[in-house]
Motif scaffolding. Structure first.
Motif, PDB file in Angstrom:
ATOM      1  N   ILE A   1      47.807  42.739  25.726  1.00  0.00           N
ATOM      2  CA  ILE A   1      46.771  42.734  24.694  1.00  0.00           C
ATOM      3  C   ILE A   1      47.258  41.844  23.550  1.00  0.00           C
ATOM      4  CG2 ILE A   1      45.547  44.842  25.278  1.00  0.00           C
ATOM      5  CD1 ILE A   1      47.337  46.368  23.347  1.00  0.00           C
ATOM      6  N   THR A   2      47.451  40.594  23.911  1.00  0.00           N
ATOM      7  CA  THR A   2      47.897  39.564  22.983  1.00  0.00           C
ATOM      8  C   THR A   2      46.812  38.496  22.933  1.00  0.00           C
ATOM      9  OG1 THR A   2      50.170  39.977  23.701  1.00  0.00           O
ATOM     10  CG2 THR A   2      49.760  37.963  22.437  1.00  0.00           C
ATOM     11  N   ALA A   3      46.398  38.127  21.743  1.00  0.00           N
ATOM     12  CA  ALA A   3      45.281  37.191  21.581  1.00  0.00           C
ATOM     13  C   ALA A   3      45.712  35.757  21.880  1.00  0.00           C
ATOM     14  CB  ALA A   3      44.702  37.290  20.179  1.00  0.00           C
ATOM     15  N   ARG A   4      45.689  35.428  23.152  1.00  0.00           N
ATOM     16  CA  ARG A   4      46.046  34.091  23.635  1.00  0.00           C
ATOM     17  C   ARG A   4      45.484  33.934  25.033  1.00  0.00           C
ATOM     18  NH1 ARG A   4      49.448  35.425  27.532  1.00  0.00           N
ATOM     19  NH2 ARG A   4      51.031  37.036  27.227  1.00  0.00           N
ATOM     20  N   SER A   5      45.567  32.727  25.575  1.00  0.00           N
ATOM     21  CA  SER A   5      45.153  32.515  26.958  1.00  0.00           C
ATOM     22  C   SER A   5      46.102  33.271  27.877  1.00  0.00           C
ATOM     23  CB  SER A   5      45.180  31.027  27.297  1.00  0.00           C
ATOM     24  OG  SER A   5      44.307  30.313  26.448  1.00  0.00           O
ATOM     25  N   ALA A   6      45.552  33.885  28.893  1.00  0.00           N
ATOM     26  CA  ALA A   6      46.368  34.669  29.819  1.00  0.00           C
ATOM     27  C   ALA A   6      47.186  33.764  30.732  1.00  0.00           C
ATOM     28  CB  ALA A   6      45.468  35.574  30.651  1.00  0.00           C
ATOM     29  N   ASN A   7      48.155  34.348  31.367  1.00  0.00           N
ATOM     30  CA  ASN A   7      49.003  33.638  32.329  1.00  0.00           C
ATOM     31  C   ASN A   7      48.698  34.026  33.767  1.00  0.00           C
ATOM     32  OD1 ASN A   7      50.662  32.141  30.429  1.00  0.00           O
ATOM     33  ND2 ASN A   7      51.553  34.129  29.859  1.00  0.00           N
ATOM     34  N   GLU A   8      47.851  35.036  33.965  1.00  0.00           N
ATOM     35  CA  GLU A   8      47.533  35.501  35.307  1.00  0.00           C
ATOM     36  C   GLU A   8      46.021  35.679  35.444  1.00  0.00           C
ATOM     37  OE1 GLU A   8      49.762  39.019  36.181  1.00  0.00           O
ATOM     38  OE2 GLU A   8      51.677  38.128  35.548  1.00  0.00           O
ATOM     39  N   TYR A   9      45.497  35.258  36.598  1.00  0.00           N
ATOM     40  CA  TYR A   9      44.048  35.309  36.835  1.00  0.00           C
ATOM     41  C   TYR A   9      43.772  35.710  38.277  1.00  0.00           C
ATOM     42  CZ  TYR A   9      43.902  32.607  32.507  1.00  0.00           C
ATOM     43  OH  TYR A   9      44.064  32.190  31.214  1.00  0.00           O
ATOM     44  N   LEU A  10      42.552  36.164  38.500  1.00  0.00           N
ATOM     45  CA  LEU A  10      42.101  36.454  39.860  1.00  0.00           C
ATOM     46  C   LEU A  10      40.793  35.719  40.104  1.00  0.00           C
ATOM     47  CD1 LEU A  10      43.078  38.226  42.260  1.00  0.00           C
ATOM     48  CD2 LEU A  10      41.343  39.892  41.585  1.00  0.00           C
ATOM     49  N   PHE A  11      40.728  35.026  41.226  1.00  0.00           N
ATOM     50  CA  PHE A  11      39.498  34.365  41.673  1.00  0.00           C
ATOM     51  C   PHE A  11      38.964  35.153  42.857  1.00  0.00           C
ATOM     52  CE2 PHE A  11      37.650  31.075  44.623  1.00  0.00           C
ATOM     53  CZ  PHE A  11      36.473  30.894  43.912  1.00  0.00           C
ATOM     54  N   VAL A  12      37.701  35.524  42.785  1.00  0.00           N
ATOM     55  CA  VAL A  12      37.074  36.338  43.828  1.00  0.00           C
ATOM     56  C   VAL A  12      35.731  35.712  44.196  1.00  0.00           C
ATOM     57  CG1 VAL A  12      36.209  38.638  44.453  1.00  0.00           C
ATOM     58  CG2 VAL A  12      38.151  38.421  42.880  1.00  0.00           C
ATOM     59  N   ILE A  13      35.392  35.737  45.471  1.00  0.00           N
ATOM     60  CA  ILE A  13      34.026  35.419  45.895  1.00  0.00           C
ATOM     61  C   ILE A  13      33.481  36.658  46.591  1.00  0.00           C
ATOM     62  CG2 ILE A  13      32.494  33.914  47.185  1.00  0.00           C
ATOM     63  CD1 ILE A  13      34.636  31.783  47.199  1.00  0.00           C
ATOM     64  N   LEU A  14      32.398  37.216  46.049  1.00  0.00           N
ATOM     65  CA  LEU A  14      31.722  38.332  46.692  1.00  0.00           C
ATOM     66  C   LEU A  14      30.298  37.912  46.997  1.00  0.00           C
ATOM     67  CD1 LEU A  14      30.657  40.829  43.950  1.00  0.00           C
ATOM     68  CD2 LEU A  14      32.337  39.074  43.443  1.00  0.00           C
ATOM     69  N   THR A  15      29.673  38.600  47.913  1.00  0.00           N
ATOM     70  CA  THR A  15      28.332  38.217  48.356  1.00  0.00           C
ATOM     71  C   THR A  15      27.439  39.451  48.457  1.00  0.00           C
ATOM     72  OG1 THR A  15      28.750  38.453  50.740  1.00  0.00           O
ATOM     73  CG2 THR A  15      29.374  36.362  49.728  1.00  0.00           C
ATOM     74  N   ALA A  16      26.138  39.244  48.260  1.00  0.00           N
ATOM     75  CA  ALA A  16      25.184  40.354  48.308  1.00  0.00           C
ATOM     76  C   ALA A  16      23.835  39.849  48.800  1.00  0.00           C
ATOM     77  CB  ALA A  16      25.031  40.999  46.933  1.00  0.00           C
ATOM     78  N   VAL A  17      23.165  40.657  49.584  1.00  0.00           N
ATOM     79  CA  VAL A  17      21.829  40.304  50.081  1.00  0.00           C
ATOM     80  C   VAL A  17      20.872  40.165  48.900  1.00  0.00           C
ATOM     81  CG1 VAL A  17      19.881  41.084  51.488  1.00  0.00           C
ATOM     82  CG2 VAL A  17      22.226  41.434  52.289  1.00  0.00           C
TER      83      VAL A  17
END
Length: 356
Positions: free
Chosen positions: A144-160
């Motif tokens: 909880i530090t006001a800066r750009s993060a160093n870790e991210y998650l990329f996800v692709i989900l799909t829905a009808v």
């Protein structure tokens, strides 16, 4: 790329009877993490919950972006993507603006194709329906530090995806609240753009409208977007849409509609549109159509526009007379492989995987 197939598919044909948008998720999702300055190996795995800490950065500082896309199934069973390179380019443009790592093309494009291929039975072969694709990236670092993060998650989900709106909508012209401002993140698909729009939309609904037509932040005299979509206005036989800017999202559907209109011989002009111009056109009987365009809805013709205390009713034109309805049909026919694709927009998803 690692592929972990679901033990037993959750698919049943009845899923195509769904009426709600974004609630019927397909069997698999793609997940790829960014850590120590590099992207890891993408994994396609069964769709399900992920575990996060309440201290993850996106929950506090809003580093979250996404895209909206669709997969379509033609009458011969072929599955198509529609202009996926535009979404890839725009997602990385959003990433740069929010100081997030750009996603490599092979992870985005090849991952998308592999995921849709694996879950191709979830792509409806019903006219107007599709499989909605949602690439999303968000900051996951526990800090909880006001800066750009160093870790991210990329996800692709799909829905009808059924028809997003099953009724005509009315919209209220904004005269106080703004969706975006110069120098801001209006041109990016940042999650916060949508969160900030919900309260003004709530107020509009209390006044009997469904959505807001957003105006410029400085003067509220220029029409910019409508709800979560780009907006088009027909005055007489001329179709108008606002130019993209720092405040206006460069919609893939918007760009496609402009090209389709040109190829159909429709007089279309990309320029600033004033609220006063639209109001006066209604008073003179020249305001024929106002409609929103976007991936989820494709096109929705509005039945009324709220301006101050006035409600400007719009005619319900038949398909053959309506620019919005006729262009929507041409676009959907192209996306589903019914008509020719002179633009090269339709990308076939090759069958390479054995269904789970």
């Amino acid at each position: 790329m690692i592929i972990e197939k679901i033990d037993k598919s959750r698919f049943t044909p009845e899923i195509f009877n769904i009426q709600s948008f974004g609630t019927a998720f397909a069997d698999h999702m793609l997940v790829c993490s960014y850590k120590d300055g590099k992207w890891g190996e993408p994994i396609i795995k069964p769709y399900g919950k992920l575990e996060f800490t309440p201290a993850m950065s996106v929950a506090h500082y809003g580093q979250g972006i996404f895209e909206g896309m669709k997969a379509y199934k033609g009458s011969e069973g072929d599955v198509f993507l529609f202009r996926p390179e535009k979404n890839f380019e725009r997602m990385n443009k959003s990433a740069v603006r929010l100081d997030m790592p750009e996603i490599p093309e092979e992870i985005f494009m090849e991952g998308l194709k592999a995921l849709v291929d694996l879950d191709r039975q979830w792509v409806p072969d019903i006219y107007g329906m599709s499989l909605y694709l949602r690439p999303v990236m968000f900051a996951t670092e526990e800090a909880i530090t006001a800066r750009s993060a160093n870790e991210y998650l990329f996800v692709i989900l799909t829905a009808v995806a059924p028809n997003y709106y099953n009724k005509p909508l009315s919209v209220k012209v904004a005269d106080r609240y703004s969706r975006a401002a110069n120098g801001g993140v209006g041109y990016a698909k940042a999650a916060g753009n949508y969160a900030g729009s919900f309260y003004p939309t709530h107020i509009a609904r209390e006044e009997g409208y469904d959505q807001v037509i957003w105006t410029d932040d400085a003067t509220h005299t220029l029409i910019e977007e409508a709800g979560t979509m780009n907006v088009m206005v027909r005055i007489g036989d001329k179709l108008l849409t606002a130019p993209t800017s720092e405040r206006i999202l460069n919609g893939v559907t918007r760009d496609s509609m402009i090209e389709l209109a040109k190829s159909s011989g429709i007089d279309i002009e990309v320029r600033k549109i004033t609220v006063e111009e639209v109001y006066n056109a209604h008073k003179s009987g020249e305001l024929k159509e106002v409609f929103g365009v976007g991936t989820a809805v494709v096109v929705n013709n509005y039945v009324a526009v709220g301006y101050g205390d006035e409600r400007l009713e719009l005619p319900d034109l038949p398909l053959e007379e309506s620019y919005g309805k006729s262009l929507k049909k041409k676009l959907v026919d192209l996306q589903m492989g019914i008509s020719e694709d002179p633009f090269g927009w339709r990308i076939k998803v090759e069958e390479k995987l054995v269904e789970a």
